[in-house]
Structures are given as C-alpha cells and as structure tokens.
Scaffold this motif. Structure first.
Motif, PDB file in Angstrom:
ATOM      1  N   LEU A  47       0.833  -1.205   0.000  1.00 39.30           N
ATOM      2  CA  LEU A  47       0.000   0.000   0.000  1.00 39.30           C
ATOM      3  C   LEU A  47       0.867   1.254   0.000  1.00 39.30           C
ATOM      4  CD1 LEU A  47      -2.780   1.311   0.162  1.00 39.30           C
ATOM      5  CD2 LEU A  47      -2.673   1.090   2.659  1.00 39.30           C
ATOM      6  N   GLY A  48       1.901   1.258   0.825  1.00 40.65           N
ATOM      7  CA  GLY A  48       2.802   2.412   0.856  1.00 40.65           C
ATOM      8  C   GLY A  48       3.534   2.609  -0.457  1.00 40.65           C
ATOM      9  N   SER A  49       4.005   1.519  -1.059  1.00 38.17           N
ATOM     10  CA  SER A  49       4.743   1.638  -2.316  1.00 38.17           C
ATOM     11  C   SER A  49       3.843   2.103  -3.450  1.00 38.17           C
ATOM     12  CB  SER A  49       5.405   0.311  -2.674  1.00 38.17           C
ATOM     13  OG  SER A  49       4.434  -0.671  -2.989  1.00 38.17           O
ATOM     14  N   GLN A  50       2.575   1.686  -3.446  1.00 37.36           N
ATOM     15  CA  GLN A  50       1.648   2.117  -4.492  1.00 37.36           C
ATOM     16  C   GLN A  50       1.330   3.605  -4.373  1.00 37.36           C
ATOM     17  OE1 GLN A  50       0.185   0.360  -7.229  1.00 37.36           O
ATOM     18  NE2 GLN A  50       1.929  -0.898  -6.694  1.00 37.36           N
ATOM     19  N   MET A  51       1.219   4.088  -3.161  1.00 40.23           N
ATOM     20  CA  MET A  51       0.970   5.522  -2.969  1.00 40.23           C
ATOM     21  C   MET A  51       2.160   6.348  -3.432  1.00 40.23           C
ATOM     22  SD  MET A  51      -1.208   5.889   0.577  1.00 40.23           S
ATOM     23  CE  MET A  51      -0.061   4.976   1.611  1.00 40.23           C
ATOM     24  N   SER A  52       3.368   5.912  -3.087  1.00 41.42           N
ATOM     25  CA  SER A  52       4.548   6.674  -3.477  1.00 41.42           C
ATOM     26  C   SER A  52       4.850   6.537  -4.964  1.00 41.42           C
ATOM     27  CB  SER A  52       5.763   6.225  -2.657  1.00 41.42           C
ATOM     28  OG  SER A  52       6.135   4.896  -2.993  1.00 41.42           O
ATOM     29  N   ALA A  53       4.452   5.414  -5.574  1.00 37.89           N
ATOM     30  CA  ALA A  53       4.689   5.241  -7.008  1.00 37.89           C
ATOM     31  C   ALA A  53       3.967   6.308  -7.811  1.00 37.89           C
ATOM     32  CB  ALA A  53       4.227   3.849  -7.442  1.00 37.89           C
ATOM     33  N   LEU A  54       2.810   6.755  -7.332  1.00 35.83           N
ATOM     34  CA  LEU A  54       2.099   7.859  -7.979  1.00 35.83           C
ATOM     35  C   LEU A  54       2.640   9.203  -7.527  1.00 35.83           C
ATOM     36  CD1 LEU A  54      -0.355   8.809  -9.727  1.00 35.83           C
ATOM     37  CD2 LEU A  54      -1.659   8.867  -7.591  1.00 35.83           C
ATOM     38  N   ALA A  55       2.963   9.308  -6.227  1.00 35.46           N
ATOM     39  CA  ALA A  55       3.356  10.599  -5.672  1.00 35.46           C
ATOM     40  C   ALA A  55       4.745  11.052  -6.136  1.00 35.46           C
ATOM     41  CB  ALA A  55       3.322  10.541  -4.144  1.00 35.46           C
ATOM     42  N   LEU A  56       5.662  10.118  -6.351  1.00 42.02           N
ATOM     43  CA  LEU A  56       7.028  10.502  -6.738  1.00 42.02           C
ATOM     44  C   LEU A  56       7.072  11.273  -8.062  1.00 42.02           C
ATOM     45  CD1 LEU A  56       9.365   7.531  -5.718  1.00 42.02           C
ATOM     46  CD2 LEU A  56       9.491   9.899  -4.950  1.00 42.02           C
ATOM     47  N   PRO A  57       6.504  10.736  -9.152  1.00 37.63           N
ATOM     48  CA  PRO A  57       6.526  11.525 -10.389  1.00 37.63           C
ATOM     49  C   PRO A  57       5.727  12.820 -10.285  1.00 37.63           C
ATOM     50  CG  PRO A  57       5.202   9.543 -10.673  1.00 37.63           C
ATOM     51  CD  PRO A  57       5.911   9.399  -9.375  1.00 37.63           C
ATOM     52  N   LEU A  58       4.623  12.814  -9.513  1.00 36.15           N
ATOM     53  CA  LEU A  58       3.859  14.051  -9.322  1.00 36.15           C
ATOM     54  C   LEU A  58       4.686  15.096  -8.590  1.00 36.15           C
ATOM     55  CD1 LEU A  58       0.295  12.730  -8.330  1.00 36.15           C
ATOM     56  CD2 LEU A  58       1.051  13.671 -10.534  1.00 36.15           C
ATOM     57  N   LEU A  59       5.473  14.646  -7.634  1.00 35.49           N
ATOM     58  CA  LEU A  59       6.330  15.570  -6.891  1.00 35.49           C
ATOM     59  C   LEU A  59       7.357  16.216  -7.805  1.00 35.49           C
ATOM     60  CD1 LEU A  59       7.276  16.677  -4.101  1.00 35.49           C
ATOM     61  CD2 LEU A  59       8.776  14.676  -3.956  1.00 35.49           C
ATOM     62  N   ILE A  60       8.001  15.419  -8.643  1.00 32.97           N
ATOM     63  CA  ILE A  60       8.994  15.953  -9.577  1.00 32.97           C
ATOM     64  C   ILE A  60       8.327  16.882 -10.581  1.00 32.97           C
ATOM     65  CG2 ILE A  60      10.619  15.334 -11.391  1.00 32.97           C
ATOM     66  CD1 ILE A  60      11.607  14.802  -8.578  1.00 32.97           C
ATOM     67  N   LEU A  61       7.166  16.496 -11.080  1.00 30.47           N
ATOM     68  CA  LEU A  61       6.457  17.322 -12.051  1.00 30.47           C
ATOM     69  C   LEU A  61       6.065  18.667 -11.449  1.00 30.47           C
ATOM     70  CD1 LEU A  61       5.439  17.129 -14.972  1.00 30.47           C
ATOM     71  CD2 LEU A  61       3.247  16.300 -14.072  1.00 30.47           C
ATOM     72  N   LYS A  62       5.664  18.647 -10.189  1.00 27.55           N
ATOM     73  CA  LYS A  62       5.273  19.886  -9.524  1.00 27.55           C
ATOM     74  C   LYS A  62       6.463  20.804  -9.286  1.00 27.55           C
ATOM     75  CE  LYS A  62       2.963  21.613  -5.349  1.00 27.55           C
ATOM     76  NZ  LYS A  62       2.271  21.227  -4.082  1.00 27.55           N
ATOM     77  N   GLU A  63       7.606  20.226  -8.916  1.00 26.90           N
ATOM     78  CA  GLU A  63       8.758  21.037  -8.565  1.00 26.90           C
ATOM     79  C   GLU A  63       9.552  21.499  -9.782  1.00 26.90           C
ATOM     80  OE1 GLU A  63      11.264  19.625  -5.501  1.00 26.90           O
ATOM     81  OE2 GLU A  63       9.678  19.645  -4.003  1.00 26.90           O
ATOM     82  N   THR A  64       9.597  20.668 -10.828  1.00 25.79           N
ATOM     83  CA  THR A  64      10.429  21.003 -11.989  1.00 25.79           C
ATOM     84  C   THR A  64       9.615  21.379 -13.217  1.00 25.79           C
ATOM     85  OG1 THR A  64      10.565  18.733 -12.829  1.00 25.79           O
ATOM     86  CG2 THR A  64      12.159  19.372 -11.137  1.00 25.79           C
ATOM     87  N   GLY A  65       8.382  20.903 -13.292  1.00 26.70           N
ATOM     88  CA  GLY A  65       7.583  21.142 -14.488  1.00 26.70           C
ATOM     89  C   GLY A  65       8.030  20.325 -15.678  1.00 26.70           C
ATOM     90  N   SER A  66       8.928  19.368 -15.469  1.00 26.67           N
ATOM     91  CA  SER A  66       9.485  18.566 -16.558  1.00 26.67           C
ATOM     92  C   SER A  66       8.882  17.172 -16.552  1.00 26.67           C
ATOM     93  CB  SER A  66      11.009  18.473 -16.431  1.00 26.67           C
ATOM     94  OG  SER A  66      11.525  17.534 -17.349  1.00 26.67           O
ATOM     95  N   ALA A  67       8.150  16.842 -17.607  1.00 29.84           N
ATOM     96  CA  ALA A  67       7.587  15.499 -17.720  1.00 29.84           C
ATOM     97  C   ALA A  67       8.687  14.463 -17.942  1.00 29.84           C
ATOM     98  CB  ALA A  67       6.589  15.452 -18.869  1.00 29.84           C
ATOM     99  N   VAL A  68       9.784  14.887 -18.577  1.00 27.13           N
ATOM    100  CA  VAL A  68      10.899  13.972 -18.818  1.00 27.13           C
ATOM    101  C   VAL A  68      11.518  13.534 -17.497  1.00 27.13           C
ATOM    102  CG1 VAL A  68      13.191  13.726 -19.832  1.00 27.13           C
ATOM    103  CG2 VAL A  68      11.384  14.920 -21.093  1.00 27.13           C
ATOM    104  N   GLN A  69      11.765  14.474 -16.601  1.00 25.11           N
ATOM    105  CA  GLN A  69      12.334  14.135 -15.299  1.00 25.11           C
ATOM    106  C   GLN A  69      11.362  13.307 -14.472  1.00 25.11           C
ATOM    107  OE1 GLN A  69      14.543  17.144 -13.084  1.00 25.11           O
ATOM    108  NE2 GLN A  69      14.545  18.483 -14.892  1.00 25.11           N
ATOM    109  N   ALA A  70      10.065  13.613 -14.581  1.00 23.92           N
ATOM    110  CA  ALA A  70       9.069  12.836 -13.846  1.00 23.92           C
ATOM    111  C   ALA A  70       9.046  11.391 -14.350  1.00 23.92           C
ATOM    112  CB  ALA A  70       7.691  13.472 -14.002  1.00 23.92           C
TER     113      ALA A  70
END
Length: 423
Positions: A23-46
């Motif tokens: 359950l924890g890994s599934q939540m972070s699997a979505l949150a990690l790319p969203l976090l990068i996308l929010k901070e950098t705005g780069s879909a490539v980095q996400a």
C-alpha cells in the motif's frame, strides 16, 4: 492435521506485512513523479523516476535471489524493511521541509527497487516454510488478491493525500513500512537454505535459477511462452486498447475504463482462484487463457464499444491471474529449498524483462498500421503462443524433477528450520 491458513499465525503476519508495504509503495509510485512534475515542471524528469526503478529492478533481480539463498530469510526481510525505512524517512523529511532534490528522489526510487529485489525472493522462501504444499495454491491466491486490491486503492489514496499535502503520501508510506517491519519481526518461522549459495557475483550463482528452470521442460516452455511471450503481447494489446478507446488522447474515459477493467479482472481472478484449485489444473487454465486472449484480440479489431472491450480484457486478465497463481504454486513446490530464492528471481526476471516493450510495440503498430491491423497482428502473436502451450509435449507432461536430480529433492522439505514456532 495441518493448520488452516486462517489459523496460521505466521501466514497472517506475512499477509499483513505485505499489505502495509505494498500500500505504501503504491501511494509513493504515484506521488514521486507528481512531486517531480510539480517542482520542476518537466515530464521527462518525472518519467525518469519510473525508468530508473524498472532498470534497477531488472539489474538486481538475479543477485537478489542469490542473497535470499545465502542469508536467513526472515532476518533478510527485516534488514530490507530497515533500509527502506531509512530511505523513505529521508525523503519524507525533505518534502516536509519543502526541498526534495531530484538526486534524492532518484536515490530513494533506486534503493526501493534494489531492496525489493532482495525482499521478494526472501518472502517467497519464508512463505514456503510457513505454508504446507497442499495449501500453497490458496495462500498464493490470497497474496495475489491482497496485492490486486491495493493496486486498485493505493494510487487513488496516494493521489488524494498528495492533493492535501505533497508530503502525506510519503508519511503514509513510512507508517506502512514501520507496521510491515513489526509484522515481519513477530513471525516465528525461520527459513534458511541448508546448502547456502555462493558469492553474489559468481556467474554460476547468478544463473543457477535460470539453469534450474531450463532443465525442466515444463517450466522452460511455460515461462518462455506464457510468462515472456504472452506478457509482451498482452501488454501491447492493453496499451493499444487504451489508445484506441481514448480516441487518440481526446478522451480518457473509454481508455480509463478499459484499464480499470483489467485491474478489476486481476482482483476477481485472485478472489476466485481458491475455488478453482489452480495448482491442480495449471495446464488447462494456461491453454484457456491463451486462446481467450486470441479471441479478445480478434474481437477488438471490430469492437467499437469501450464497455465490451473492457469486459473482454477483464476476462483475459482474470483467467491469466488464476493461471499464474497455479503456476507459481507449482513452481514453489517443485523448487529445491536451497534454490527457492534464485529460482523465484529467475522466473520473475523472465516474466518482467519484456513488459516495458509491450506498450511500445503496440503504439508502433497502431501508428503505422491502424487499429484493426494492429489488433490482428497482436492476435497472431498470441495465437502462436497459444498453439505452443496447447501442443507442446513438455507442457502436457507437467512439472517433473530435472534429469539427474532425485524426485524427493524436488519436493518441499519441512525440517525444523521451516516449522512455524521454531526459534
């Protein structure tokens, strides 16, 4: 009389441990790319986060199996949980402080993938010691039902928590890992190979699982055709359906419904598996699954309704889940106790190595040839796979001990190191 799974304390603890961790890994699997996308705005980095995780898993999967056959497996699982806790704690603190550098995110994603490559074969080895052979099919089905349920719920919960505060999914993952660690610590059973594997960097040890699978014609054929070929083709099929019924990206409703149906089919298959005794009817289930996928590919070439497409894909996924549970149960039973980590890792590697390329192939066929032709060609690949598992003598013969290995060695041995309650 064997203890039922409901009364098997150590199995319940392993089930709950996996529930919290997945359950924890599934939540972070979505949150990690969203976090990068929010901070950098780069879909490539996400997108790089997922790519790094997949590559790390494939690279470390075989060495992880060797480690699981060298170290006492419950202790190894606790060490992996501890390492995951440290990594997630560092990321959680960084996000709460408003600064999560890309390097830290990639480090956490890589560490999680590497630790899981060690944890998974150790968990299967411990499961074999906890559960008697005649209950392995039911136990595997319950574990699969748990995982399928979490995969449906986890991303939704993670996305909702991220919407409140970006640190909440990682805080929840930390709590899940902490509970998982406690559950594993309470397990009484010990599981240690009587003949320990050699060096992790030895070519012989890294390929020991693959060698064992290759020497059993049944396992070899099923993994290469059903595990590798069908995974590739079905990945191409579902991605093509997603693209077609999303109207080329103009609407996500139809494609999203198809993918939801695939997840629901996996859950339904896992829930139904204990009633179908999949470990006793593996060949029939595999053959039925393969030909169902062929029929679905043919139907999708003409179907225009997302509802019907979703139901067909759900049927294929449900059958595939039941067949996979039966095959995994057979694999755990016929594998010698001192090789279970390496064999499980090798089987997972063969089943996973082509999965990332299925959607790529489906997208290329769709772009070049159009929907009907793409589904038709995918159906041809599925038909070849179905014909092989239907006609191959090795599949008909079933899982027999490899040449030169006594039959009794291929059966599970439950000595004092593998009995619940033994210190």
């Amino acid at each position: 009389m064997a203890t039922s799974l409901r009364s098997n304390r150590d199995f319940r603890l392993l089930w709950m441990s996996g529930l919290f961790a997945v359950l924890g890994s599934q939540m972070s699997a979505l949150a990690l790319p969203l976090l990068i996308l929010k901070e950098t705005g780069s879909a490539v980095q996400a997108g790089a986060v997922g790519t790094v995780s997949v590559c790390a898993v494939l690279i470390t999967m075989l060495p992880g199996g060797v480690v699981a056959d060298r170290v006492e497996r419950r202790r190894l699982m606790r060490l992996c949980d501890g390492g995951s806790l440290l990594a997630v704690t560092a990321l959680t603190v960084a996000v709460w402080n408003g600064s999560a550098p890309m390097a830290l995110v990639l480090l956490v994603a890589t560490a999680g993938a590497v630790l899981n490559s060690v944890y998974a074969p150790a968990a299967f080895g411990l499961l074999r010691a906890v559960v008697p052979p005649d209950q392995m099919g039911t136990a595997t089905a319950r574990l699969q039902a748990r995982t399928s349920t979490v995969r449906l719920v986890g991303p939704l919960v993670g996305g909702a928590l991220f919407g409140v505060h970006e640190a909440l999914p990682f805080t929840a993952q930390f709590l899940g890992l902490l509970l998982s660690t406690v559950c594993v610590a309470l397990v009484r059973t010990r599981s240690e190979a009587r003949t320990k594997a050699g060096s992790v960097f030895s070519r012989r040890e890294l390929t020991a699982g693959l060698s064992f699978l290759w020497r059993l014609p049944y396992l070899r054929t099923v993994l290469l055709v059903f595990g590798l070929g069908m995974n590739f083709a079905f990945g191409a099929l579902t991605f093509t359906a997603l693209a077609v019924f999303s109207e080329g990206g103009r609407s996500g409703l139809g494609g999203g419904f198809v993918i939801t149906c695939v997840s629901a089919g996996a859950l339904a298959g896992a829930l139904l598996a204990p009633r179908l005794a999949p470990d006793r009817h593996v060949r029939s289930l595999i053959v039925i699954t393969c030909w169902s996928c062929v029929s679905t590919a043919a139907a999708l070439a003409w179907v225009s309704s997302p509802l019907l497409a979703g139901l067909l894909c759900a049927l294929c996924m449900g059958l595939s889940t039941v067949a996979s549970i039966g095959f995994l149960s057979t694999l755990l039973i016929v594998t010698p106790e001192d090789r279970v980590g390496r064999v499980q890792s090798a089987a997972s590697f063969l089943s996973s190595v082509v999965q990332p390329f299925g959607p790529l192939a489906g997208g290329a066929l769709l772009t070049a040839l159009g929907a009907s032709t793409a589904f038709g060609l995918i159906g041809c690949v599925l038909a070849v796979s179905a014909a092989v598992v239907t006609l191959a003598p090795s599949v008909r013969a079933g899982a027999l001990p490899p040449p030169g290995r006594p039959a009794e060695e291929a059966r599970p041995a439950h000595d004092t190191a593998g009995r619940p309650g033994t210190p």
